[in-house]
Every structure is written in structure tokens, then in C-alpha cells.
Design an enzyme around this catalytic site. Sequence first.
Site, PDB file in Angstrom:
ATOM      1  N   HIS A 102      -9.713   1.604   4.474  1.00  0.00           N
ATOM      2  CA  HIS A 102      -8.475   1.724   5.261  1.00  0.00           C
ATOM      3  C   HIS A 102      -8.715   2.682   6.428  1.00  0.00           C
ATOM      4  CE1 HIS A 102      -4.389   2.741   6.407  1.00  0.00           C
ATOM      5  NE2 HIS A 102      -4.006   1.632   5.791  1.00  0.00           N
ATOM      6  N   GLU A 160      -5.975  -4.741  10.428  1.00  0.00           N
ATOM      7  CA  GLU A 160      -4.896  -3.794  10.709  1.00  0.00           C
ATOM      8  C   GLU A 160      -5.182  -3.056  12.017  1.00  0.00           C
ATOM      9  OE1 GLU A 160      -2.732  -2.456   6.891  1.00  0.00           O
ATOM     10  OE2 GLU A 160      -4.561  -1.301   7.000  1.00  0.00           O
ATOM     11  N   ASN A 217       0.870  -1.178   0.000  1.00  0.00           N
ATOM     12  CA  ASN A 217       0.000   0.000   0.000  1.00  0.00           C
ATOM     13  C   ASN A 217       0.904   1.225   0.000  1.00  0.00           C
ATOM     14  OD1 ASN A 217      -1.813   2.040   0.504  1.00  0.00           O
ATOM     15  ND2 ASN A 217      -2.355   1.360   2.574  1.00  0.00           N
ATOM     16  N   SER A 233       2.848  -2.373  10.333  1.00  0.00           N
ATOM     17  CA  SER A 233       4.286  -2.554  10.622  1.00  0.00           C
ATOM     18  C   SER A 233       4.814  -3.936  10.261  1.00  0.00           C
ATOM     19  CB  SER A 233       4.587  -2.220  12.088  1.00  0.00           C
ATOM     20  OG  SER A 233       4.311  -0.854  12.346  1.00  0.00           O
ATOM     21  N   LYS A 277       0.059   4.250  -0.304  1.00  0.00           N
ATOM     22  CA  LYS A 277      -0.568   5.453   0.272  1.00  0.00           C
ATOM     23  C   LYS A 277      -0.317   6.660  -0.646  1.00  0.00           C
ATOM     24  CE  LYS A 277      -0.234   3.284   4.739  1.00  0.00           C
ATOM     25  NZ  LYS A 277      -0.231   3.397   6.180  1.00  0.00           N
ATOM     26  N   GLY A 314       2.327   1.997  10.885  1.00  0.00           N
ATOM     27  CA  GLY A 314       3.389   2.995  10.799  1.00  0.00           C
ATOM     28  C   GLY A 314       4.122   3.268  12.096  1.00  0.00           C
ATOM     29  N   GLU A 335      -7.060   4.983   7.626  1.00  0.00           N
ATOM     30  CA  GLU A 335      -6.744   6.396   7.341  1.00  0.00           C
ATOM     31  C   GLU A 335      -7.915   7.077   6.637  1.00  0.00           C
ATOM     32  OE1 GLU A 335      -2.971   5.638   5.456  1.00  0.00           O
ATOM     33  OE2 GLU A 335      -2.149   5.072   7.410  1.00  0.00           O
TER      34      GLU A 335
HETATM   35  P1  PGA Z   1       2.574   0.120   7.604  1.00  0.00           P
HETATM   36  O1  PGA Z   1       1.140   0.435   6.926  1.00  0.00           O
HETATM   37  O2  PGA Z   1       3.050  -1.196   7.028  1.00  0.00           O
HETATM   38  O3  PGA Z   1       3.438   1.278   7.182  1.00  0.00           O
HETATM   39  O4  PGA Z   1       2.364   0.040   9.061  1.00  0.00           O
HETATM   40  C1  PGA Z   1       0.214  -0.593   6.697  1.00  0.00           C
HETATM   41  C2  PGA Z   1      -1.066  -0.030   6.172  1.00  0.00           C
HETATM   42  O5  PGA Z   1      -1.499   1.044   6.614  1.00  0.00           O
HETATM   43  O6  PGA Z   1      -1.701  -0.630   5.286  1.00  0.00           O
END
Ligand code: PGA
Length: 249
Positions: free
Chosen positions: A93, A164, A10, A209, A12, A170, A95
Site C-alpha cells: 500500500h 490506487e 481497508n 476515494s 487501515k 482519502g 502508505e
Molecule cells: P480511501 O482509501 O478509500 O479512503 O481513499 C483507499 C485506500 O487507501 O486503500
Amino acid sequence: MKRKKLIVGNWKMNGLKSDLVHIIDISEHAAAHPNADVALCVPTTLIEAAGKISNYVAIGAQDCHAHNDGAHTGCVSATMVAECGARYVIVGHSERRTDQGESNADVKAKAQAVMARNMCAIVCIGESEDQRNSGNAIAIVIEQLNLSLPDVDNIDGALCIAYEPIWAIGTGRIPNMDEVAEMHLAIRQALIIKYGESAHDIHILYGGSMNGDNAQELLSIAHVDGGLVGGASLRATKFTPVIAAASRA
Ligand code: PGA
């Protein structure tokens, strides 16, 4: 049944045309690990160009509108990203749930739009840190799942779930292996209640992560059928160890 692991990057809001070289690089590394399926969900602006250069990585989008067309300034529909070559679309997601206020009903409608266009919907769910600390994470996530799941008669490889934990995205922190195992089992059970035996074909991805250091352990857990990878998917040097771990698992 043993599902081939699926690793989805992803990107982003990262990636310009000058970053397409990294997709070529990732695709070449993916070719060396045929026992894992790999996809990259890139910004909308890169979908078409990425699809033309990635022979071993499927390209996907990170969101779409639930409607096919109409007065929705700035939005893109599932039909539009499909026309650009997307084969996967991430929906819901955390976010987007936070930044754009997307509800479970929105996510469900988007997932249905994606599946109706013969792409695979990756439905994201996960608890906040407060919800984890409350001790109710499983009940909260399963309720979110049930309200976000598309009403479809036939799954046919077109639905994935990404668990998630929001606090793991992150941050470099991940749940312990028992917590991941019990959540993924609960998700599988909820999917069986909703879809019957075809729920065994649905990939349940872990996200938050995931990286080359923890992927092998995470991917060895029952009902962890792959990963949704953010930061570690931007460069082949970091992404390839995750793909390699999935290929071995
Ligand atoms: P990350 O993000 O691997 O940077 O923690 C995962 C995600 O938000 O899909």
C-alpha cells in the site's frame, strides 16, 4: 470472461474490539448482495475475532513480513496472519511504501510469501500527483507493477492488483473515467505478458476515494473488477452502497 466484482475494505489503523459490531453489520449487508465478493482487511489485532463473526465477508490483513519467522521485532509473518484466519493480505500500500520505505522488491517478496500460504495477495500500485501531471503515469505505474509482481507458476485466484492513484487516497478526488480505463487496460496487458492467459482471472481493483456516489460508474469501466475502499468501508451505511453497486455491475 466476466469476473464477479470484489470489494475489499481497508480499515487501515482504525478499529478496536468495540468496532466488531460494524463487521457484523457489514457482513449482514453483504449477504444481501451475493453477486459481489466482499473482504475486509482489518488491523492484525482484530483478524481472528473478525473471522469468527463475519459469515459473508472474508477477513484479511493489511501487511505481513516476507520471512516466515526470525528476529524481526514487531512484525508478523504471512503464516501468522493465515493462522488467525486471514484470506487476503494487502501488500505495498502506498502508505507503507511511503511511511515504511517499502521497495518494489519488498512488495514482491511479501506477495510471494502470501501466495505460498494459500492466501490472496493484493498488490498495490499507483502514481503520485507529480507523476500524473508529468504525463508519464502509465509508464511509471507499469514499471512499478512489473517490479512488484510475484514470480509464481500458478495464479489460481491468489493475486489481485489494486491501482490506487496516491493523490486520490482519502482526498475525495478521483481520476476521470478515461484515465482509469486506460490504466486498467495497461495493467491487464502487463499481467498477460507476465502470466499469460491466466492473467484474465486476476481482479484489478480501483482504489482512492471510492464511495457510494462514484462506485457504479467506476465499476462499469472495463478491467475495473472491484474496489479497494478505505474511509467508506468503516461503517455499513457507507460501505453497503459500494457493495450494492458491485453486485449490480
Ligand atoms: P480511501 O482509501 O478509500 O479512503 O481513499 C483507499 C485506500 O487507501 O486503500
